[in-house]
Scaffold this motif. Sequence first.
Motif, PDB file in Angstrom:
ATOM      1  N   SER A 234      22.693   1.340  -0.360  1.00 12.60           N
ATOM      2  CA  SER A 234      23.037   2.680   0.359  1.00 12.60           C
ATOM      3  C   SER A 234      22.043   4.534  -0.890  1.00 12.60           C
ATOM      4  N   PHE A 235      22.330   4.519   0.486  1.00 15.11           N
ATOM      5  CA  PHE A 235      21.796   6.000   0.238  1.00 15.11           C
ATOM      6  C   PHE A 235      22.303   6.891   0.674  1.00 15.11           C
ATOM      7  N   LEU A 236      23.073   7.655  -0.257  1.00 23.81           N
ATOM      8  CA  LEU A 236      23.786   8.998   0.707  1.00 23.81           C
ATOM      9  C   LEU A 236      23.522  10.029   0.548  1.00 23.81           C
ATOM     10  N   SER A 237      23.979  11.665   1.091  1.00 24.31           N
ATOM     11  CA  SER A 237      23.028  12.657   1.541  1.00 24.31           C
ATOM     12  C   SER A 237      23.103  13.798   0.759  1.00 24.31           C
ATOM     13  N   THR A 238      24.334  13.087  -0.772  1.00 28.28           N
ATOM     14  CA  THR A 238      24.088  13.591  -1.635  1.00 28.28           C
ATOM     15  C   THR A 238      22.858  13.351  -2.923  1.00 28.28           C
ATOM     16  N   ASP A 239      22.147  11.728  -2.448  1.00 29.40           N
ATOM     17  CA  ASP A 239      21.206  11.620  -3.037  1.00 29.40           C
ATOM     18  C   ASP A 239      20.362  11.987  -3.059  1.00 29.40           C
TER      19      ASP A 239
ATOM     20  N   GLN B   1       0.362  -0.846   0.422  1.00 28.03           N
ATOM     21  CA  GLN B   1      -0.097   0.012  -0.103  1.00 28.03           C
ATOM     22  C   GLN B   1       1.031   0.996  -0.038  1.00 28.03           C
ATOM     23  N   GLY B   2       2.334   1.221  -0.220  1.00 22.57           N
ATOM     24  CA  GLY B   2       3.044   2.706  -0.544  1.00 22.57           C
ATOM     25  C   GLY B   2       3.299   3.197   1.380  1.00 22.57           C
ATOM     26  N   ILE B   3       2.480   2.269   2.244  1.00 21.11           N
ATOM     27  CA  ILE B   3       3.402   3.043   3.409  1.00 21.11           C
ATOM     28  C   ILE B   3       4.945   2.579   3.950  1.00 21.11           C
ATOM     29  N   ALA B   4       5.541   1.677   3.631  1.00 19.03           N
ATOM     30  CA  ALA B   4       6.822   1.561   3.757  1.00 19.03           C
ATOM     31  C   ALA B   4       7.673   2.401   3.093  1.00 19.03           C
ATOM     32  N   THR B   5       7.199   2.706   1.880  1.00 15.48           N
ATOM     33  CA  THR B   5       7.920   3.665   1.467  1.00 15.48           C
ATOM     34  C   THR B   5       7.828   5.429   1.851  1.00 15.48           C
ATOM     35  N   ALA B   6       6.405   5.261   1.680  1.00 17.06           N
ATOM     36  CA  ALA B   6       6.267   6.695   2.366  1.00 17.06           C
ATOM     37  C   ALA B   6       6.964   6.913   4.089  1.00 17.06           C
ATOM     38  N   ALA B   7       7.063   6.116   4.915  1.00 19.98           N
ATOM     39  CA  ALA B   7       7.955   6.216   5.982  1.00 19.98           C
ATOM     40  C   ALA B   7       9.162   6.270   5.919  1.00 19.98           C
ATOM     41  N   LEU B   8       9.772   5.411   4.901  1.00 26.91           N
ATOM     42  CA  LEU B   8      10.991   5.709   4.530  1.00 26.91           C
ATOM     43  C   LEU B   8      11.813   6.461   4.255  1.00 26.91           C
ATOM     44  N   LYS B   9      11.062   7.476   3.707  1.00 25.87           N
ATOM     45  CA  LYS B   9      11.042   8.406   2.756  1.00 25.87           C
ATOM     46  C   LYS B   9      10.979   9.688   3.534  1.00 25.87           C
ATOM     47  N   MET B  10      10.009   9.875   4.326  1.00 26.33           N
ATOM     48  CA  MET B  10      10.363  10.385   6.301  1.00 26.33           C
ATOM     49  C   MET B  10      11.712  10.178   6.650  1.00 26.33           C
ATOM     50  N   ALA B  11      11.491   9.283   7.033  1.00 23.27           N
ATOM     51  CA  ALA B  11      12.996   8.585   8.376  1.00 23.27           C
ATOM     52  C   ALA B  11      13.785   9.640   7.110  1.00 23.27           C
ATOM     53  N   VAL B  12      14.486   9.521   5.896  1.00 20.19           N
ATOM     54  CA  VAL B  12      15.494   9.534   5.399  1.00 20.19           C
ATOM     55  C   VAL B  12      15.097  11.356   5.479  1.00 20.19           C
ATOM     56  N   SER B  13      14.749  11.627   5.047  1.00 15.24           N
ATOM     57  CA  SER B  13      14.539  12.539   4.428  1.00 15.24           C
ATOM     58  C   SER B  13      14.635  13.356   5.413  1.00 15.24           C
ATOM     59  N   ASN B  14      14.973  12.915   6.686  1.00 18.03           N
ATOM     60  CA  ASN B  14      15.010  13.746   8.411  1.00 18.03           C
ATOM     61  C   ASN B  14      16.811  13.325   9.448  1.00 18.03           C
TER      62      ASN B  14
ATOM     63  N   VAL C  50      10.431  -1.682  -2.263  1.00 20.72           N
ATOM     64  CA  VAL C  50      10.449  -0.385  -1.880  1.00 20.72           C
ATOM     65  C   VAL C  50      12.208   0.805  -1.144  1.00 20.72           C
ATOM     66  N   LEU C  51      13.231   0.028  -1.487  1.00 26.56           N
ATOM     67  CA  LEU C  51      14.481   0.087  -1.045  1.00 26.56           C
ATOM     68  C   LEU C  51      14.981   1.358  -2.312  1.00 26.56           C
ATOM     69  N   GLU C  52      14.195   0.774  -3.356  1.00 26.02           N
ATOM     70  CA  GLU C  52      15.042   0.706  -4.783  1.00 26.02           C
ATOM     71  C   GLU C  52      13.814   2.195  -5.090  1.00 26.02           C
ATOM     72  N   LYS C  53      12.309   2.339  -4.525  1.00 26.19           N
ATOM     73  CA  LYS C  53      11.684   3.223  -4.782  1.00 26.19           C
ATOM     74  C   LYS C  53      11.692   4.763  -4.383  1.00 26.19           C
ATOM     75  N   VAL C  54      12.659   4.500  -2.970  1.00 29.24           N
ATOM     76  CA  VAL C  54      12.736   5.833  -1.866  1.00 29.24           C
ATOM     77  C   VAL C  54      13.526   6.190  -2.869  1.00 29.24           C
ATOM     78  N   GLY C  55      15.134   5.167  -3.659  1.00 29.89           N
ATOM     79  CA  GLY C  55      15.821   6.153  -4.004  1.00 29.89           C
ATOM     80  C   GLY C  55      17.378   5.670  -3.647  1.00 29.89           C
ATOM     81  N   PHE C  56      17.566   4.359  -2.903  1.00 33.34           N
ATOM     82  CA  PHE C  56      18.638   3.806  -2.426  1.00 33.34           C
ATOM     83  C   PHE C  56      18.847   2.835  -4.002  1.00 33.34           C
ATOM     84  N   LEU C  57      20.133   2.631  -3.894  1.00 31.67           N
ATOM     85  CA  LEU C  57      20.770   2.272  -4.779  1.00 31.67           C
ATOM     86  C   LEU C  57      21.718   0.616  -4.293  1.00 31.67           C
ATOM     87  N   LYS C  58      21.535  -0.109  -5.609  1.00 29.08           N
ATOM     88  CA  LYS C  58      21.745  -1.687  -4.926  1.00 29.08           C
ATOM     89  C   LYS C  58      23.322  -1.760  -5.261  1.00 29.08           C
TER      90      LYS C  58
END
Length: 171
Positions: free
Chosen positions: A163-168, A96-109, A134-142
Amino acid sequence: MDPSRISLRRFLISDVDDFLKWASADKVTRYLRWNTITSREEALSYLEKVAIPQPYRRSICLDDHSIGYVSIKPGSGDDECRAHLGYAVSAEYWGQGIATAALKMAVSNVFKEFPGLVRLEAIVLVENQGSQKVLEKVGFLKEGLLRKYGFFKGEIRDVLVYSFLSTDLMK
């Protein structure tokens, strides 16, 4: 799913019954390093001793009811530049997109909350394709496969590292 219904907050003792609903499901915990919670007492102990004291372990909430968690554990000393990400969502809310939305919130902060942090990484069992998506939808790189990397629930398993870098940029 209306994203305004999803929030992240610190765990509360009063979350014990909601927490037990999803943390007692083998389907949810099979890819986690911790075991399925089997009783209300065990759930209460876990909240008191693990979830609440951790600097960044947030309850994923739907209409303020706990339906999962996001954990970010920064390293220390020379490893302060990186942190490990873990998460889970109640099986009834998968897809339902909940994990993706939650990870986006966490990563943005997280990069604001931990200023020395440069790298956020997630270790995912090879067979956990839902988490990989989910990780790939958020923007994490395999980054790759780590063969026979870690001991999970009785056996040494292959994992993928993301991984997701502060510059990603988030997707």
